[in-house]
Motif scaffolding. Structure first.
Motif, short mmCIF file in Angstrom:
data_model
loop_
_atom_site.label_atom_id
_atom_site.label_comp_id
_atom_site.label_asym_id
_atom_site.label_seq_id
_atom_site.Cartn_x
_atom_site.Cartn_y
_atom_site.Cartn_z
N GLN A 277 0.80 -1.21 0.00
CA GLN A 277 0.00 0.00 0.00
C GLN A 277 0.84 1.27 0.00
OE1 GLN A 277 -2.58 -2.55 -0.61
NE2 GLN A 277 -3.37 -0.52 -0.50
N LEU A 278 2.15 1.15 0.22
CA LEU A 278 3.04 2.29 -0.02
C LEU A 278 3.47 2.25 -1.48
CD1 LEU A 278 5.34 2.16 3.16
CD2 LEU A 278 3.30 3.58 2.78
N VAL A 279 3.99 3.36 -1.97
CA VAL A 279 4.36 3.46 -3.39
C VAL A 279 5.86 3.56 -3.54
CG1 VAL A 279 4.14 4.84 -5.47
CG2 VAL A 279 2.16 4.52 -3.99
N GLY A 280 6.44 2.69 -4.36
CA GLY A 280 7.87 2.72 -4.64
C GLY A 280 8.22 3.68 -5.76
N THR A 281 9.51 3.84 -5.99
CA THR A 281 9.98 4.81 -6.99
C THR A 281 10.91 4.18 -8.03
OG1 THR A 281 11.83 5.43 -5.54
CG2 THR A 281 9.81 6.74 -5.37
N GLN A 282 10.97 2.84 -8.07
CA GLN A 282 11.90 2.19 -8.99
C GLN A 282 11.39 2.15 -10.42
OE1 GLN A 282 14.72 1.63 -7.68
NE2 GLN A 282 14.14 1.74 -5.53
N GLN A 283 10.08 2.18 -10.60
CA GLN A 283 9.48 2.10 -11.94
C GLN A 283 8.32 3.08 -12.01
OE1 GLN A 283 9.86 -0.54 -14.68
NE2 GLN A 283 8.57 0.92 -15.79
N THR A 284 8.36 3.98 -13.00
CA THR A 284 7.26 4.92 -13.18
C THR A 284 6.00 4.18 -13.61
OG1 THR A 284 8.82 6.64 -13.86
CG2 THR A 284 6.51 6.97 -14.45
N GLU A 285 4.87 4.53 -13.01
CA GLU A 285 3.59 3.91 -13.36
C GLU A 285 2.92 4.71 -14.48
OE1 GLU A 285 0.23 1.36 -13.31
OE2 GLU A 285 2.32 1.15 -12.71
N THR A 286 2.90 4.15 -15.68
CA THR A 286 2.26 4.79 -16.82
C THR A 286 1.16 3.87 -17.33
OG1 THR A 286 4.36 5.84 -17.43
CG2 THR A 286 2.62 5.78 -19.11
N HIS A 287 -0.07 4.31 -17.20
CA HIS A 287 -1.21 3.47 -17.58
C HIS A 287 -1.41 3.47 -19.09
CE1 HIS A 287 -2.60 4.84 -13.40
NE2 HIS A 287 -2.24 3.57 -13.29
N PRO A 288 -1.52 2.29 -19.70
CA PRO A 288 -1.86 2.24 -21.13
C PRO A 288 -3.25 2.85 -21.37
CG PRO A 288 -1.08 0.10 -20.32
CD PRO A 288 -1.30 0.96 -19.12
N SER A 289 -3.38 3.55 -22.48
CA SER A 289 -4.66 4.18 -22.82
C SER A 289 -5.54 3.22 -23.61
CB SER A 289 -4.42 5.45 -23.64
OG SER A 289 -3.73 6.42 -22.89
N MET A 290 -6.85 3.27 -23.36
CA MET A 290 -7.81 2.44 -24.08
C MET A 290 -9.13 3.20 -24.16
SD MET A 290 -9.24 -1.35 -23.14
CE MET A 290 -10.40 -2.21 -24.22
N THR A 291 -9.67 3.34 -25.36
CA THR A 291 -10.94 4.04 -25.52
C THR A 291 -12.12 3.07 -25.44
OG1 THR A 291 -10.90 3.82 -27.94
CG2 THR A 291 -9.87 5.80 -26.99
N TRP A 292 -13.28 3.63 -25.09
CA TRP A 292 -14.54 2.90 -25.13
C TRP A 292 -15.63 3.91 -25.50
CZ3 TRP A 292 -18.37 4.12 -21.43
CH2 TRP A 292 -17.94 4.89 -20.35
N GLN A 293 -16.84 3.44 -25.73
CA GLN A 293 -17.88 4.35 -26.19
C GLN A 293 -19.12 4.29 -25.31
OE1 GLN A 293 -18.30 3.28 -30.46
NE2 GLN A 293 -17.46 5.31 -30.85
#
Length: 452
Positions: free
Chosen positions: A18-34
């Motif tokens: 539940q704590l956040v590390g700094t070794q890897q940046t969290e980049t969420h993949p984008s996905m569209t929906w309608q």
């Protein structure tokens, strides 16, 4: 059935915190929906995808020491549930390289086995996000429908490409649980109707106490707590069989449970918990139509097709209807061929009849049935897209004859044409490492607006 998923091992040992590390940046993949308002009138929404916290590297908040390796906790960093939460941080994800997750436009592909530089990952569980810190909440009832395309042509026996909804908190429990510093951005807060006890963290605390390592899964175990909530299985499937299944709970929202009182797949008494672990399912093969779904059948799983699920009405009278679209043709769901169980949709009347004829436990009704399922759908639920294999029953409940000690000619036992010896995770992971599922073209709106 719960998604008991074998997870990555090696230097990037799977765990969650539940704590956040700094070794890897969290980049969420984008996905569209309608989102649709009328047939042919749909607005594109820019969503994102996040992987569940249970898959992530969990390490000491300073440095690289693993808090969880294989299926065991670090006894120094994680002496108990609270110390584990304060000592350990979960990190960002390399979605494609480590987990085999690729989003492009309106599609999401999940690969089964991904061999990375430091790890071998098995399966994944992902959520649709509204933005980088919030899950998208879909309100599916009354009189709304949800539609998506799926390609599962290379998902064999023993695998489950599952798309479903659960009553998670929109922020992953960030506000509710002060120890949770990661939230939805890092995929926290999972719950379902099995009240899963394989989660490494629940309510912002570790699940270390009374942890028992799995005897047949080198990366998983069962802790002293579970996480319960309502679940609507829109889609559990491979290229052989499919089922859609509502699971009601006596309480809708995410709730932590204790030990075997959780019930579900992970407990000594399957029916002891707040939730209905079995659900009321519609599997065309199980309902007697063995020619409807599969490669070369009416719904041909060797090719991509569209899955439509409608939630008609509300309360105990809610009806859950299914259509498919393939090759420009709308295909109604198959009709039940089981004597005494008529129909091709899920209703209270259908569930009453099916449970009676099959002789199954009827905890769906005991936990509120369609009325409680409608409550959960109306309140809003999180979309889950996953791929998993089954260390508890080899997925036989979906695609073979189950239980295996009963004659397949007994109504309700035959669920698919897979052999009863199939689905052993070690075999599937070796022989079908290249398997994948692709979900795409998600649409949501009033009845009869998302397909045609």
């Amino acid at each position: 059935m719960h998604r008991s998923i074998a997870i990555a091992s090696g230097l990037l040992a799977v765990a969650s915190g539940q704590l956040v590390g700094t070794q890897q940046t969290e980049t969420h993949p984008s996905m569209t929906w309608q989102q649709c308002t009328a047939k042919g009138s749909c607005t594109t929404k820019n969503g994102k995808v996040v992987i569940d916290a249970n898959w992530r590297w969990l390490h000491a908040k300073t440095g690289y020491t693993n808090c969880y390796t294989g299926n065991e906790w670090n006894s120094t960093l994680c002496k108990d549930n609270k110390s584990c939460a304060s000592n350990c941080a979960l990190d960002g994800a390399d979605y494609k390289g480590t987990y085999g997750i690729t989003a492009s436009g309106n599609s999401l592909q999940l690969k089964f086995v991904t061999k990375g530089e430091f790890s071998t990952n098995i399966g994944s569980r992902t959520y649709m996000m509204k933005d980088d810190t919030t899950y998208e909440m879909y309100k599916l009832a009354p009189n709304l429908e949800f539609t998506f395309d799926v390609d599962l042509s290379n998902l064999p026996c023993g695998l489950n490409g599952a798309l479903y909804f659960v009553s998670m908190d929109a922020d992953g429990g960030l506000k509710k649980y002060s120890a949770n510093k990661a939230g939805a951005k890092y995929g926290t807060g999972y719950c379902d109707a099995q009240c899963p006890r394989d989660l490494k963290f629940i309510n912002g605390e570790g699940n270390v106490e009374n942890w028992q390592a799995s005897s047949n899964d080198a990366n998983a175990g069962v802790g002293g707590h579970g996480s319960c909530c309502a679940e609507m299985d829109i889609w559990e499937a491979n290229s052989v069989s499919t089922a859609y299944t509502p699971h009601s709970c006596s309480t809708v929202e995410q709730t932590r449970c204790d030990g075997d009182k959780c019930g579900g797949t992970y407990s000594a008494d399957r029916y002891a918990g707040l939730c209905d672990p079995d659900g009321c399912d519609f599997n065309s093969y199980r309902m007697g139509d063995t020619s409807f779904y599969g490669k070369g059948k009416t719904v041909d799983t060797s090719k991509k097709f569209t899955v439509v699920t409608q939630f008609v009405g509300t309360g105990d009278s809610m009806e859950i209807k299914r259509f498919y679209v393939q090759g420009g043709k709308v295909i109604p769901n198959s009709e039940s061929k089981i004597d005494g169980v008529p129909g091709n949709s899920l209703t209270t009347k259908f569930c009453d009849a099916q449970k009676k004829v099959f002789g199954d436990m009827y905890t769906f009704k005991d936990k509120g049935g369609m009325a409680n399922m409608a409550k959960a759908l109306t309140a809003g639920m999180v979309l889950v897209m996953s791929l998993w294999d089954d260390h508890y029953s080899n997925m036989l409940w979906l695609d073979s004859s189950y239980p295996t000690d009963k004659d397949a000619s007994i109504p309700g036992i035959a669920r698919g044409e897979c052999d009863t010896g199939s689905g052993v995770p070690a075999d599937v992971e070796s022989a079908s490492a290249g398997a994948s599922v692709t979900y795409s073209n998600i649409k949501y709106g009033p009845l009869n607006t998302t397909f045609g």
